[in-house]
Scaffold this motif. Sequence first.
Motif, short mmCIF file in Angstrom:
data_model
loop_
_atom_site.label_atom_id
_atom_site.label_comp_id
_atom_site.label_asym_id
_atom_site.label_seq_id
_atom_site.Cartn_x
_atom_site.Cartn_y
_atom_site.Cartn_z
N UNK A 264 0.83 -1.20 0.00
CA UNK A 264 0.00 0.00 0.00
C UNK A 264 0.87 1.25 0.00
N UNK A 265 1.91 1.26 0.85
CA UNK A 265 2.83 2.40 0.88
C UNK A 265 3.57 2.53 -0.44
N UNK A 266 3.96 1.39 -1.01
CA UNK A 266 4.66 1.41 -2.30
C UNK A 266 3.79 2.05 -3.38
N UNK A 267 2.52 1.68 -3.44
CA UNK A 267 1.61 2.25 -4.43
C UNK A 267 1.43 3.75 -4.21
N UNK A 268 1.40 4.16 -2.96
CA UNK A 268 1.24 5.58 -2.65
C UNK A 268 2.39 6.40 -3.23
#
Length: 719
Positions: A264-268
């Motif tokens: 999720x953080x990577x996609x952000x």
Amino acid sequence: MARACRADVGADLAAVLDGRAGGVPLFVEELLAAEDPGSHVPDGLADLLAGRVATLPAPARRCLDAAAVLGERFDWRLLPAVTALPDADVADALRAAVGAGIVETTRDDGFRFHHALGRDAVLAAMLPPDRAELARRALTAVEAAHPGLEGTWCDVAADLALRGGDTARAAAVLVEAGRRNLARGALGSAESVLGRARELAGEDSTEIDELLSRTLVLAGKTAAAVVVTTRMIDRLRADGAAAARVATAELRLAEAHTTAGDWAAAEQHLDRARRLTSDPELRLQIAATGARVALDDSRFDDARRLAHEALDGADAAPDVRCAALTVLGRIARRDDPAAAEELFTRARRTAEAAGLPVAAARAAEELAIGDVQESLRVDRLSEARARAAALGDVGVVAVLDLQAAAIHNSRWEAEAAVAAAERCIAASRRFRLATLPKGLVLGAVAHDYLADRATSDAWLDEALALAPDDTHLRGEVSGARAYRAIAAADDTRALALLDEAMASFAARPNEVTGSPVVGCWLLVRTALDPARPPGPPDPITNRWNRGLARFADAVVLGRAGNARAAVAAFDDADAILREPVPVGWFRLQARRIVAGAALADGWGDPAVWAAQDLPVLEARGLDRSAAALRGIMRRAGVAVPRRGRGDAEVPQPLRALGVTSRETDVLLLVAEGCGNREIAERLFLSPRTVEKHVERLLAKTGSQRRAELVAAATRLLGP
């Protein structure tokens, strides 16, 4: 010797002693007693050397000072420029120093100080202004002789700049050294020199952080990478840096979160990078990283689309092409191992042609993983691991240790599996890697093989606590517990756990074809549920699942009355799991399950199969599985070899009460809370026989009721 003098000698201090004391006991003792063993010069050595130096002529002393500034090993060709002495005088000076036993020649026609502490003593005897002046002259000489500062000369130049008091020049040289180390894939060296450069540069360190961020991401050191990259992004934004630089930093942060398993953080951060740039090359890099995030997050269609977008782009750099090919190879490995191998080979060749050692090592890692899933050859993993370790790629090393744990488990090599899992777990904890939960699960399976149920349970519980929303991991944990039930010949319990595992896998399809859970579920459900033999939930590609699926075919064919085809399928399955290296535990448990079905359906030679496997299971201490094989042999009317009246070893407290081995078998199951009928099924006895055993156990232990017998069992059987 050092540890004999001091018990707290760690690896770092041991390295200092080894490098400076040279094995001389007196020097070891003096360095250990010093406040700073890394810089202390023993008084005895300093006095001895001072006496020898005093006998030398002035030009020789000047040359010794210059040599000490250059290093323990030094290039004598630089001495004329550093000392401003004629070549002939330098040659005479070196002869005198060799004659005095201060320096010596080397095999490559060079010179070095006879002892590391000798060089330190010369440096310590110099006045600071003289030492700084010689360092500045030496730096000028080094840069003139080696304009590109190739190889180790970059490090030498940085050291000289520091000794000369020019910290800015030292930082610049270290940055160049870090850039070169990064380019050749020496990630550990790059991290070290860039860390030193940053200390020297102070606030003016954005360029250093950009290189350090890339290094840490490639090395898989996610926690440090997140700290450095976040700091760099804040500084870039504060300085009003170009959007492309900020986008590149956001991309690095996304890569770090991907390695840590925080998709999720990577996609952000990927989304932030996309919004910041329209540069075609950078957007292809974003697509390649997005493909990896999507793959790890089980979004296969997105991963495939993004990988092709990156691969097919006209501006795709070699590293982007390698990353995209690797993602496509991992997708292909789910159902087409040959296509996967071709894609990984293309990635490796692309990396090698472009001089990208880290990308080449990662492609080689994927090729090794594909190979060992068929061959179970651990040496291939070891070779790939050695390459990754040499580069300092801790992320790849952890993945390869994870794979090694899985392969050792498949080979039924529990101690080696635990060791590999512990290496993976330690690195994953230290560097915050996504491999930690799976490492705990594989280690738990290995501990179960070793009958260490307490550690196994603790590791499975920790794995679930680390990733409570990961349905794939939850399925693996249920599968691990099912293996324990299978080992206890409790196939009904195993099926319930395997059903749980498959339900978890189905909640979010993932790369489940690599898990033996799938093959075990297929076989156990087929054997225990005649009404509805299942089809495979995914393409069955790896060796252990192909073998287990073929055993399930044998059960179906035998149940349908096609005995000849069933035996042929049994032989096929057995060969798949036996050659070239046996998939030991799974093969024997599958044969046990199929033997029971064959006996019930009247095909094959279940008693012969049971007799073949019984000694192996007994030797391995799988008493419940061995008891199941004895039951098959009894029902087939075949004489059963007996080690005694029961299968369990009788602990001393029970022997003192006159409890037999068979009664111990019963007591163990009573302690687990099993009723008489379940005990009878598990031990292949009649319920009436179990009742008699329980009655005798109540009498021998002085228990009045079954609850008291359970308490007595807990006390007498021990942990």
